[in-house]
Design a protein around this motif. Sequence first.
Motif, short mmCIF file in Angstrom:
data_model
loop_
_atom_site.label_atom_id
_atom_site.label_comp_id
_atom_site.label_asym_id
_atom_site.label_seq_id
_atom_site.Cartn_x
_atom_site.Cartn_y
_atom_site.Cartn_z
N GLY A 1 1.33 -1.19 -13.35
CA GLY A 1 -0.14 -2.31 -12.94
C GLY A 1 0.54 -3.93 -11.63
O GLY A 1 -0.32 -3.27 -11.06
N ARG A 2 1.54 -3.27 -11.42
CA ARG A 2 1.67 -4.53 -10.44
C ARG A 2 1.80 -4.02 -9.24
O ARG A 2 1.75 -4.31 -8.52
CB ARG A 2 3.37 -4.85 -10.09
N PHE A 3 2.23 -2.48 -9.26
CA PHE A 3 1.83 -1.59 -8.37
C PHE A 3 0.53 -1.50 -7.73
O PHE A 3 0.72 -1.53 -6.59
CB PHE A 3 2.68 -0.31 -8.60
N GLU A 4 -0.47 -1.49 -8.54
CA GLU A 4 -1.71 -1.32 -7.75
C GLU A 4 -2.18 -2.10 -7.04
O GLU A 4 -2.90 -2.59 -6.93
CB GLU A 4 -2.16 -0.87 -9.12
N ARG A 5 -1.51 -3.70 -8.15
CA ARG A 5 -2.25 -5.18 -7.60
C ARG A 5 -1.38 -5.51 -6.19
O ARG A 5 -2.41 -5.63 -5.51
CB ARG A 5 -2.20 -5.50 -8.82
N GLN A 6 -0.43 -4.56 -5.98
CA GLN A 6 0.38 -4.79 -5.07
C GLN A 6 0.09 -3.45 -3.52
O GLN A 6 0.46 -3.88 -2.49
CB GLN A 6 1.92 -5.40 -4.83
N ALA A 7 -0.60 -2.90 -3.63
CA ALA A 7 -0.98 -1.97 -3.27
C ALA A 7 -2.16 -1.66 -2.75
O ALA A 7 -2.51 -1.17 -0.88
CB ALA A 7 -0.47 -0.45 -4.30
N ALA A 8 -3.32 -2.20 -3.80
CA ALA A 8 -4.54 -2.69 -2.44
C ALA A 8 -5.52 -3.19 -3.87
O ALA A 8 -5.12 -3.81 -4.66
CB ALA A 8 -5.19 -0.56 -2.47
N THR A 9 -6.64 -4.03 -3.32
CA THR A 9 -7.80 -3.87 -3.77
C THR A 9 -8.77 -3.20 -4.95
O THR A 9 -8.07 -2.00 -4.46
CB THR A 9 -9.07 -5.11 -3.04
N PRO A 10 -9.00 -3.64 -5.70
CA PRO A 10 -9.97 -2.46 -6.66
C PRO A 10 -11.02 -2.25 -5.78
O PRO A 10 -11.12 -0.51 -5.58
CB PRO A 10 -10.51 -3.94 -7.92
N GLY A 11 -11.80 -2.85 -4.55
CA GLY A 11 -12.08 -1.84 -3.96
C GLY A 11 -12.15 -1.01 -2.82
O GLY A 11 -12.86 0.05 -3.05
N THR A 12 -10.96 -1.23 -2.89
CA THR A 12 -10.44 -0.43 -1.71
C THR A 12 -9.48 0.59 -2.31
O THR A 12 -9.83 2.16 -2.08
CB THR A 12 -9.26 -1.07 -0.94
N ALA A 13 -9.45 0.35 -3.66
CA ALA A 13 -8.34 1.69 -4.42
C ALA A 13 -10.27 2.86 -4.29
O ALA A 13 -10.39 3.74 -4.47
CB ALA A 13 -8.08 1.51 -5.62
N ARG A 14 -11.36 2.00 -4.79
CA ARG A 14 -12.12 3.19 -5.36
C ARG A 14 -12.60 3.73 -3.79
O ARG A 14 -12.82 5.00 -3.51
CB ARG A 14 -13.15 2.47 -5.80
N ARG A 15 -12.75 3.04 -2.61
CA ARG A 15 -13.30 3.40 -1.39
C ARG A 15 -11.80 4.29 -0.73
O ARG A 15 -12.56 5.49 -0.44
CB ARG A 15 -13.09 2.24 -0.19
N LEU A 16 -11.02 4.17 -1.07
CA LEU A 16 -10.07 5.67 -0.48
C LEU A 16 -10.21 6.84 -1.59
O LEU A 16 -10.04 7.57 -0.91
CB LEU A 16 -8.25 4.97 -0.76
#
Length: 290
Positions: free
Chosen positions: A156-171
């Motif tokens: 959970g922390r890794f996801e939050r510090q790796a990208a924003t939700p919108g960027t994760a979707r875009r990627l």
Amino acid sequence: FGDGPDLVLIEGFTTNVEVQWEHPIIARFLRRLGSFCRVAVFDKRGTGLSERLGPGEAPSLEQRADDVRAVMDAAGMERATVFGSSEGGSLSVLMAATNPDRVSRLVLHGTWARHPWRDQDRPEFDLVERRWGTGWVFGQLAESMARTPAGRKFFGRFERQAATPGTARRLTELMSAIDVTPVPGRTQVPVVVIHQSAHLASVNIKALALLGFTAQIKNPEGGVIRREEGSQQPNGVVEEVAWISVLPKVLGNVGATGMKALAKAGTELWASFGYTTAQEGRATPGIANV
């Protein structure tokens, strides 16, 4: 970090080059690489410690290849082995084909030339954005690492510090649009391909009936039952949890003779494409000796 021949590690999806060292399994992998290579690892555009993507920004693989060259230049790496995982593998193939003077060899892990979701508007795109930051997304990619509360909390922390939700979707959308099928034939360096099994299967009509996969069955969370174009009728390809969760049901009555026949057929298939060595990661010692 590390000492030895130069190696560029292009990790998949989203990363954070600092936080990843806090997980013992990831850190052990990185330390092992560093025990025999000088490793350059980086966060791709939009992820981790790199600049966030601007509104509507969608970096192409060619732009990402430019970024890899910039990282190599900054690290003083004239030519290196490139180790690419997931869509980092597709990027590595393009890098080797377009920059043969910078790539000495390729190691490809769990990657593809043409993504099976290409040209599709997948429900997973919404799911990634909605679940991002909870650890669910990386938990689907690395189930064994997310089985404990500590593992899920880390993801959970890794996801939050790796990208924003919108960027994760875009990627995820960009990753799903990848098609480098014309490129591998232009690659003139030694290549090692590593692929994790059980992510996808192609089954016939009888197997679909055995599994209970019909037009009325919805995709399980974390899995996909592919459909015939224009209908909900399964086309025989099942992905991720949709396949992994029912694998024992399919293979339960095969027996030793059947397993040997399956192993022989698989060996003949990959050998027909020119592969000289393959290791099935889920194989038992008995099957591996067939």
